[in-house]
Every structure is written in C-alpha cells, then in structure tokens.
Write a protein that holds these residues in place. Structure first.
Motif, PDB file in Angstrom:
ATOM      1  N   SER A  15       0.825  -1.204   0.000  1.00 32.39           N
ATOM      2  CA  SER A  15       0.000   0.000   0.000  1.00 32.39           C
ATOM      3  C   SER A  15       0.863   1.260   0.000  1.00 32.39           C
ATOM      4  O   SER A  15       0.546   2.250  -0.672  1.00 32.39           O
ATOM      5  CB  SER A  15      -0.925  -0.004   1.219  1.00 32.39           C
ATOM      6  N   THR A  16       1.970   1.214   0.738  1.00 34.17           N
ATOM      7  CA  THR A  16       2.885   2.362   0.754  1.00 34.17           C
ATOM      8  C   THR A  16       3.478   2.606  -0.626  1.00 34.17           C
ATOM      9  O   THR A  16       3.570   3.749  -1.096  1.00 34.17           O
ATOM     10  CB  THR A  16       4.013   2.123   1.773  1.00 34.17           C
ATOM     11  N   PHE A  17       3.868   1.518  -1.296  1.00 30.71           N
ATOM     12  CA  PHE A  17       4.430   1.663  -2.639  1.00 30.71           C
ATOM     13  C   PHE A  17       3.384   2.200  -3.617  1.00 30.71           C
ATOM     14  O   PHE A  17       3.685   3.069  -4.447  1.00 30.71           O
ATOM     15  CB  PHE A  17       4.965   0.314  -3.127  1.00 30.71           C
ATOM     16  N   ALA A  18       2.146   1.693  -3.534  1.00 26.73           N
ATOM     17  CA  ALA A  18       1.083   2.201  -4.409  1.00 26.73           C
ATOM     18  C   ALA A  18       0.865   3.692  -4.180  1.00 26.73           C
ATOM     19  O   ALA A  18       0.643   4.459  -5.129  1.00 26.73           O
ATOM     20  CB  ALA A  18      -0.211   1.427  -4.170  1.00 26.73           C
ATOM     21  N   GLY A  19       0.951   4.125  -2.921  1.00 27.50           N
ATOM     22  CA  GLY A  19       0.817   5.548  -2.626  1.00 27.50           C
ATOM     23  C   GLY A  19       1.937   6.372  -3.236  1.00 27.50           C
ATOM     24  O   GLY A  19       1.711   7.489  -3.715  1.00 27.50           O
ATOM     25  N   GLU A  20       3.160   5.821  -3.229  1.00 28.64           N
ATOM     26  CA  GLU A  20       4.286   6.534  -3.840  1.00 28.64           C
ATOM     27  C   GLU A  20       4.108   6.652  -5.354  1.00 28.64           C
ATOM     28  O   GLU A  20       4.424   7.692  -5.948  1.00 28.64           O
ATOM     29  CB  GLU A  20       5.588   5.801  -3.511  1.00 28.64           C
ATOM     30  N   ILE A  21       3.609   5.582  -5.973  1.00 32.83           N
ATOM     31  CA  ILE A  21       3.384   5.621  -7.423  1.00 32.83           C
ATOM     32  C   ILE A  21       2.307   6.640  -7.770  1.00 32.83           C
ATOM     33  O   ILE A  21       2.405   7.382  -8.763  1.00 32.83           O
ATOM     34  CB  ILE A  21       2.982   4.221  -7.935  1.00 32.83           C
ATOM     35  N   LEU A  22       1.257   6.698  -6.946  1.00 35.35           N
ATOM     36  CA  LEU A  22       0.113   7.568  -7.238  1.00 35.35           C
ATOM     37  C   LEU A  22       0.291   8.989  -6.714  1.00 35.35           C
ATOM     38  O   LEU A  22      -0.585   9.834  -6.943  1.00 35.35           O
ATOM     39  CB  LEU A  22      -1.161   6.971  -6.628  1.00 35.35           C
ATOM     40  N   HIS A  23       1.378   9.259  -6.024  1.00 31.01           N
ATOM     41  CA  HIS A  23       1.540  10.567  -5.376  1.00 31.01           C
ATOM     42  C   HIS A  23       1.484  11.711  -6.392  1.00 31.01           C
ATOM     43  O   HIS A  23       0.754  12.694  -6.200  1.00 31.01           O
ATOM     44  CB  HIS A  23       2.866  10.611  -4.614  1.00 31.01           C
ATOM     45  N   GLU A  24       2.233  11.577  -7.483  1.00 33.78           N
ATOM     46  CA  GLU A  24       2.264  12.650  -8.486  1.00 33.78           C
ATOM     47  C   GLU A  24       0.894  12.843  -9.127  1.00 33.78           C
ATOM     48  O   GLU A  24       0.414  13.977  -9.277  1.00 33.78           O
ATOM     49  CB  GLU A  24       3.307  12.322  -9.559  1.00 33.78           C
ATOM     50  N   ALA A  25       0.244  11.725  -9.500  1.00 32.24           N
ATOM     51  CA  ALA A  25      -1.064  11.826 -10.149  1.00 32.24           C
ATOM     52  C   ALA A  25      -2.104  12.404  -9.198  1.00 32.24           C
ATOM     53  O   ALA A  25      -2.926  13.251  -9.594  1.00 32.24           O
ATOM     54  CB  ALA A  25      -1.508  10.450 -10.646  1.00 32.24           C
ATOM     55  N   ASN A  26      -2.085  11.962  -7.945  1.00 31.70           N
ATOM     56  CA  ASN A  26      -3.058  12.486  -6.980  1.00 31.70           C
ATOM     57  C   ASN A  26      -2.865  13.977  -6.751  1.00 31.70           C
ATOM     58  O   ASN A  26      -3.840  14.738  -6.645  1.00 31.70           O
ATOM     59  CB  ASN A  26      -2.935  11.732  -5.655  1.00 31.70           C
ATOM     60  N   ALA A  27      -1.602  14.407  -6.676  1.00 31.52           N
ATOM     61  CA  ALA A  27      -1.334  15.828  -6.460  1.00 31.52           C
ATOM     62  C   ALA A  27      -1.829  16.658  -7.650  1.00 31.52           C
ATOM     63  O   ALA A  27      -2.447  17.721  -7.472  1.00 31.52           O
ATOM     64  CB  ALA A  27       0.159  16.040  -6.236  1.00 31.52           C
ATOM     65  N   CYS A  66      -3.312  11.674 -15.075  1.00 35.73           N
ATOM     66  CA  CYS A  66      -3.934  11.349 -13.787  1.00 35.73           C
ATOM     67  C   CYS A  66      -4.967  10.233 -13.929  1.00 35.73           C
ATOM     68  O   CYS A  66      -4.950   9.250 -13.173  1.00 35.73           O
ATOM     69  CB  CYS A  66      -4.600  12.596 -13.202  1.00 35.73           C
ATOM     70  N   VAL A  67      -5.855  10.374 -14.892  1.00 31.68           N
ATOM     71  CA  VAL A  67      -6.929   9.394 -15.059  1.00 31.68           C
ATOM     72  C   VAL A  67      -6.365   8.022 -15.404  1.00 31.68           C
ATOM     73  O   VAL A  67      -6.772   7.001 -14.833  1.00 31.68           O
ATOM     74  CB  VAL A  67      -7.920   9.873 -16.140  1.00 31.68           C
ATOM     75  N   ASN A  68      -5.405   7.972 -16.316  1.00 36.28           N
ATOM     76  CA  ASN A  68      -4.892   6.676 -16.753  1.00 36.28           C
ATOM     77  C   ASN A  68      -4.029   6.002 -15.694  1.00 36.28           C
ATOM     78  O   ASN A  68      -4.026   4.769 -15.598  1.00 36.28           O
ATOM     79  CB  ASN A  68      -4.106   6.838 -18.056  1.00 36.28           C
ATOM     80  N   LEU A  69      -3.308   6.778 -14.884  1.00 34.59           N
ATOM     81  CA  LEU A  69      -2.512   6.152 -13.832  1.00 34.59           C
ATOM     82  C   LEU A  69      -3.411   5.619 -12.717  1.00 34.59           C
ATOM     83  O   LEU A  69      -3.174   4.526 -12.184  1.00 34.59           O
ATOM     84  CB  LEU A  69      -1.494   7.140 -13.265  1.00 34.59           C
ATOM     85  N   VAL A  70      -4.445   6.364 -12.357  1.00 31.01           N
ATOM     86  CA  VAL A  70      -5.397   5.861 -11.363  1.00 31.01           C
ATOM     87  C   VAL A  70      -6.093   4.609 -11.895  1.00 31.01           C
ATOM     88  O   VAL A  70      -6.291   3.633 -11.159  1.00 31.01           O
ATOM     89  CB  VAL A  70      -6.421   6.954 -10.996  1.00 31.01           C
ATOM     90  N   LEU A  71      -6.454   4.621 -13.173  1.00 29.46           N
ATOM     91  CA  LEU A  71      -7.034   3.429 -13.791  1.00 29.46           C
ATOM     92  C   LEU A  71      -6.069   2.252 -13.713  1.00 29.46           C
ATOM     93  O   LEU A  71      -6.467   1.125 -13.372  1.00 29.46           O
ATOM     94  CB  LEU A  71      -7.387   3.724 -15.252  1.00 29.46           C
ATOM     95  N   GLY A  72      -4.790   2.495 -14.012  1.00 30.64           N
ATOM     96  CA  GLY A  72      -3.797   1.424 -13.944  1.00 30.64           C
ATOM     97  C   GLY A  72      -3.649   0.863 -12.547  1.00 30.64           C
ATOM     98  O   GLY A  72      -3.521  -0.353 -12.356  1.00 30.64           O
ATOM     99  N   ALA A  73      -3.678   1.735 -11.534  1.00 26.60           N
ATOM    100  CA  ALA A  73      -3.560   1.264 -10.153  1.00 26.60           C
ATOM    101  C   ALA A  73      -4.757   0.412  -9.755  1.00 26.60           C
ATOM    102  O   ALA A  73      -4.615  -0.615  -9.079  1.00 26.60           O
ATOM    103  CB  ALA A  73      -3.420   2.462  -9.214  1.00 26.60           C
TER     104      ALA A  73
END
Length: 651
Positions: A118-130, A176-183
């Motif tokens: 979960s921590t790693f997923a948060g690091e991957i999504l950090h840029e897209a979420n911001a 953002c949309v495609n990275l969240v979709l990928g996650a």
C-alpha cells in the motif's frame, strides 16, 4: 526420474535469471529508441508502435512472471524513475510512462505485505493524486463550462507543436486518469487465502465465512472517487445544448462518433495501406476528438474496474447509489447511443456483478430503479425507428449510412443491456470483453448464436438480486418490458438472449401472483411475435417453442386471455388447443414424454406463424416428368458346374 525433472526445472530458472539483465536492457533500449530527425511531437506510427510494445512487454512479463522480476525490483524501479524524469532524454509519452508504472504495480502484488504494498502504491500515485487535486482546486471540474475552458474547447484550435496552457492541462488530466485506472486494475491481494491472511490483507469474513480482503490501492483511490464522478458527470453534460453552444466553431464535431468506431461497428476495418513510416499528423479537431473519446472510455473503465478490484471498500461508501445516480447516470437523455454503450457495457455489468449481497437493496436497487425506465424508453424509441427505416428501405431500395449505423448501434445496445439484466436476474460471469481497454464491437451479424440447451431453459432460476428487482414496483415493469421487447424485436441474437430470461421471469411472477390478464396477454403475444420474426432460424425456433409451451402451461390455468391469443393464430385447429389444455390440466403421461408432447402440440398449433428463411422462400421443387424408361439387357447366365477332379488335382 523426479530428481532429473527437478534439475531441469531449476536449470531453466537459473538460465532465465541469468538472461534477465540482457532481456531488460534490450527492452529499455527499445523503449527509448528515437531515430534521427524525429522529435517527441512528430514520431512516426512505426516508432510509436515499437516503443509502446516495449512498454507493454514489461507489463506482460510482470503479469506472467512476476516472481522472476521480484529479486531485481529495486533496479527496475530505479530505471523506470530515471526514464520518467521530465528533463530526461527518454522523452516518454504519457501512456509509455503509465504503462511502466503499471508493470511496477504488478510486481508489487507479490510483496506479501499489505502495508509495504500500500505504501508503494501511494508513492506511485503521489504525483497523479497531487495533479488531480490541483485540477480540482482550480475549479475545472465544477461544471461543463469550467471544463470546456480548462481544456480549451471554447478557444480557437491551436497547432500541434504550439505550447499552450490548455494542451498542458489536457496532458495532466490524461496522465492522472490513466494512472489511477492502472492502479485500480493492477493492484490486488494474494490469491492464496493463507498468504493474504499472513500479509494483513484480510479484514473480516463474509456471511458464508469467506475472507474479505482489502485492496492496497484503496486508501489512495477511494478519496478521488467524488472527483472522478464529477468528471464523468461533465462528460454527460457536454452533450446538453447549453454546453454545445460554448464550444468554439473550430472544435464543432469533436464529440461525434470517431470514424474508427464507426468502421468497427459496421465491420469495415481492413488492412491499412500505410506502411507506418510516415509521421502521424492529426488536425487539432482530430486530436481533441481523440483526447475526449479516450478520456471518456478510460473513466468508465476506471469505475467499471473499481467493483471487482476494490470490493467492499467501494460498496461500503456512504450514499454511493445517490452519487452514481447524480453523476454517471445524469443527463442520460442527452447522451447519444455510442456514448451510452460504455455506461452499460463497461460500468453497469461489472458494477452489478461485483456487488456483495448485503448491498443489493442499498446500492443496486436505487441505481437500477433510476436507469431501467430510461433505457426502456431509449430502446423502445430506437426499435421503432429502426423498423420504420427497414420498411422504408424495402420500399425505396435505398439505405442511408446514418440509418444503418443507428440499426447496428441499437442491436449492440440491446444485446449489451440484456447481458446486464442476465447478470442481475439469474447471475452470470464477466466476459473478457467487458474488461477490455477498447470498445471494439463484436461482429453484429444476423446469424444467431448457438442455441441454449433445453435444460438451460428450465433450470435457470431467479437470483436473490433478481427477486428484489422483480418484487420492486420501480424496477419490475421496466425490466420485464425490456426483456419482452428484445424477445420480439428484429434482432435474432437479442431475441435468443431474451429467451433465456423470459422463462425464469414469468415463472417467478406467476409464483408471486404479480401478473394480470393484460400482462399475460402481452407475454404470450411477445412469444408468438418472436416466432413470426425468428422462427426461420433453427436455434431460435427450438428455444422459442420450448419457451412458448412453458409460458402457456404457466399462464393458461389462471388467465383465459392467453387462450384467446392462441385462438387468433391463423388456421389454428380448436381440437389441437383442446388437446394442449388437457395435457396441461391433467396429463396421463409423465416425465420427459409429456414435455415433448406439449412442445410438439405447441409447434403444430403455431406452425402457420413460423416463417421460412430467405433461402427457402422461393425454393422450387425439382420435378422431371415422363422420363423414358431405361431398358437394361440381361445377360444370359449359364450354370457352370465345376470339375471336382480339377479342383482336387490343383490342390
């Protein structure tokens, strides 16, 4: 022998691990390959394909052989982060970057530790979420007008290589949309319940004792759901007249159905004559249309994947049904059929299929109560227009392309909605088609699918969710009328799908005593109309005759109206009807024999309704009269008596 086999397996694993660095180096070198004279903005189709396939290969290896990549995960992550730097020389496109990050998420599924994953997923999504939150805070997702201004739809078209803030906004939103979709699609818990328990993925047990797992990406994705739903609502709102008036003239038509989608639907896709070496040059209108179409489909794939991936983390959200109704299902009266299809095919089917039983009444019932009357009205209007068009085509021998396209769209939409109703009423499974990343259409031929077996027609029972829907006044009528409409419409495939649903529905409504004489008449008439339209198809005929006999047996004891419907069949023999009634009321036969007798009687009664296929309509029997007689001369046969002495001497 066992030790030799194990030795060979170990040898393969060792050789694979030894070759892995060379394979990865080759993949990454191909990924960053750029021939002389081509920039990021002007890459040829061939170059784009090579780089895209290299990135996709990492996803494929991460999906099939994650344990092979797990020992070198840190090196792969460092390489991906280095290539993804904006100032780097790799110049990765948005999709290339997202694809590489998806590969990392696939490998992380085998960490075996929820907190670490979960921590790693948060690091991957950090840029897209911001970036996503920055877009939200800018007010771009408040409504259609703000969104149109954000992506530049209300401004004159800008050439491709021109730097402008609207182009950067579109790129950020797309990322953002495609990275969240990928996650959402790639992150998952271990398949093994013991590993899931040890890793901290299991949070509770279901009513039947099965483990309930939490998705490592859920804490980082669920907070974005309100903003994702706002974006989807805006896509629907773009089709309103008010929003259409805000679009600049140079972008008029950007919301139309893409030509590639039309060609797919009509079956006109062929081999391109382009060798792939030419630069891909699109007009500003084409680029905007491609952006909106791709982003629209990505949004629906995202929320469609949330059900299977997030599970109860999604359905447990407070007021989820209201949020879905006010966003995904908003402004549906303005949404054209080609944009309604992703809602049904990609979102609704997986959303219904993945819903846990405790959330049927809280989540699914309000959503289906909202959308089922809307879809019934839409399909009913489409069915009438297509029939009028086909009748006019027969008279004038002229077919307009737009009318043909509407015909194919209506067929596809009808079949896909019936698939959703099947999942809701009797259960079913998600096909790979519903989770595919493209909206490629299956062949919409007029030939029916293989017929359902006789046991399927009798063994299908209404599911728990189906009972809720059929016993609710807000959903029952619209769902039943949609199934009966599909049963007696001109599409043989849709009729065959509806045949499987009609029997269980009528059986359950009869048990619940929910039918009246008018509805019974409508049901019987729909079956007979289906026989008129599709009786010439062998697959449809057998299923419809079985269904018709069952429906008559269910309804005849309580509703005399169905007998009156049968009496209106041209040339019907009253004696045959009386025999069928006798078989139903008190039969002397038992078991399968009586079922066959009923079906044969029903077939005899409805024989005048069943049409013939076009190939048999004008068939002329071959008759050759007055053939000359052929005289065959008989040879004279002489009795030959063998000389026994010769036989014995020769032996």
């Amino acid at each position: 022998m066992v030790s030799m086999k194990q030795y060979r397996l170990n040898s393969v694993a060792v050789s694979g691990a030894a070759l892995l660095p060379q394979v990865l180096e080759k993949i990454f070198s191909t990924l960053v390959y750029v021939p002389d004279g081509q920039s990021k903005e002007g890459r040829s189709r061939a170059l784009k394909n090579v780089r895209r396939h290299a990135a996709s290969l990492m996803v494929k290896i991460g999906n099939k052989y994650p344990l092979l990549l797990l020992p070198v995960f840190d090196q792969i992550r460092a390489t991906v982060e280095n290539l993804s730097r904006p100032e780097g020389s790799a110049n990765l496109s948005t999709l290339e970057k997202v694809t590489l990050l998806e590969a990392l998420l696939l490998i992380s599924n085998h960490f075996g530790d929820y907190e670490r994953q979960s921590t790693f997923a948060g690091e991957i999504l950090h840029e897209a979420n911001a970036q996503f939150l920055a877009i939200v805070n800018s007010g771009a997702l408040k409504g259609a007008a703000e969104f149109i201004s954000f992506i530049g739809l209300n401004k004159p078209a800008v050439p491709a290589n021109t730097d402008n803030i609207c182009g950067q906004n579109r790129s950020n939103l797309f990322f953002c949309v495609n990275l969240v979709l990928g996650a959402i699609k790639r992150c998952s818990w271990p398949d093994d319940p013991e590993r899931a328990t040890r890793g901290g993925f299991v949070v509770s047990l279901t009513e039947s004792g099965n483990p309930v797992c939490r998705n490592p990406a859920a804490p980082h994705v669920v907070p974005l759901l309100p903003h994702i739903l706002s974006l989807i609502k805006i896509f629907n709102e773009l089709f309103t007249p008010e929003a259409q008036n805000l679009i600049h003239d140079s972008y008029k038509g950007c919301l139309a159905m893409p030509e590639t989608e039309k060609s797919n639907l009509l079956g006109l896709i062929g081999h391109s004559s382009d060798c792939g070496d030419n630069l891909v040059i699109q007009s500003p209108l084409e680029r905007m249309q491609r952006f909106l179409t791709t982003l629209h489909e990505s949004c629906y794939h995202m929320i469609g994947s949330m059900g299977p991936s997030l599970g109860r983390d999604l359905y447990n959200i407070s007021d989820l049904a209201l949020a879905i109704t006010n966003s995904v299902l908003a402004y549906l009266q303005y949404v054209p059929d080609y944009r309604l299809r992703p809602i049904i095919r990609v979102f609704m089917k997986s959303f219904v299929f993945s819903c846990p039983a405790p959330y049927y009444e809280v989540v699914l019932l309000p959503v289906l109560a909202h959308i089922s009357p809307i879809l019934l009205n839409r399909l009913h209007g489409n069915w009438q227009r297509v029939i009028e068009f086909r009748n006019r085509e027969v008279q004038e021998d002229n077919a307009d392309t737009q009318e043909v396209l509407e015909d194919f769209l209506t067929r596809a939409l009808t079949r896909e909605y019936l698939d959703v109703l099947k999942v809701a009423l009797v259960g079913g499974s998600l096909t790979p088609e519903s989770n595919s990343e493209t909206m490629e259409t299956e062949e919409l031929s007029n030939s029916p699918t293989p017929p359902p077996t006789r046991s399927n027609l009798t063994s299908e029972v209404i599911s728990d969710l189906g009972l809720i829907l059929l016993r609710c006044d807000k959903t029952c009528q619209s769902i039943v009328l949609a199934v009966l409409g599909g049963l007696s419409w001109i599409d043989s495939n849709a009729s065959l799908k509806a045949t499987l649903l009609t029997g269980p529905i009528v059986r359950q409504l009869t048990i619940d005593a929910s039918l009246n004489g008018e509805m019974a008449t409508h049901i019987m008439a729909a079956v007979l109309n289906a026989l008129i339209l599709h009786g010439q198809h062998e697959a449809n005929q057998g299923s419809l005759l079985t269904l018709g006999a069952q429906i008559y047996e269910l309804l005849r004891p309580s509703f005399i109206e169905v007998l009156r419907v049968m009496q209106q069949i041209p040339g019907v023999n009253p004696v045959d009807l009386q025999k069928l009634d006798e078989r139903i009321s008190g039969s002397t036969s038992k078991g399968n024999r009586i079922e066959k007798v009923k079906k044969d009687l029903f077939k005899k009664i409805t024989g005048n309704l069943i049409g013939k296929s076009v190939g048999q309509l004008f068939k002329k029997e071959v008759k050759i009269n007055n053939l000359p007689q052929i005289i065959i001369n008989k040879k004279e046969q002489k009795d030959i008596v063998p000389d026994l002495r010769t036989l014995y001497n020769s032996s």
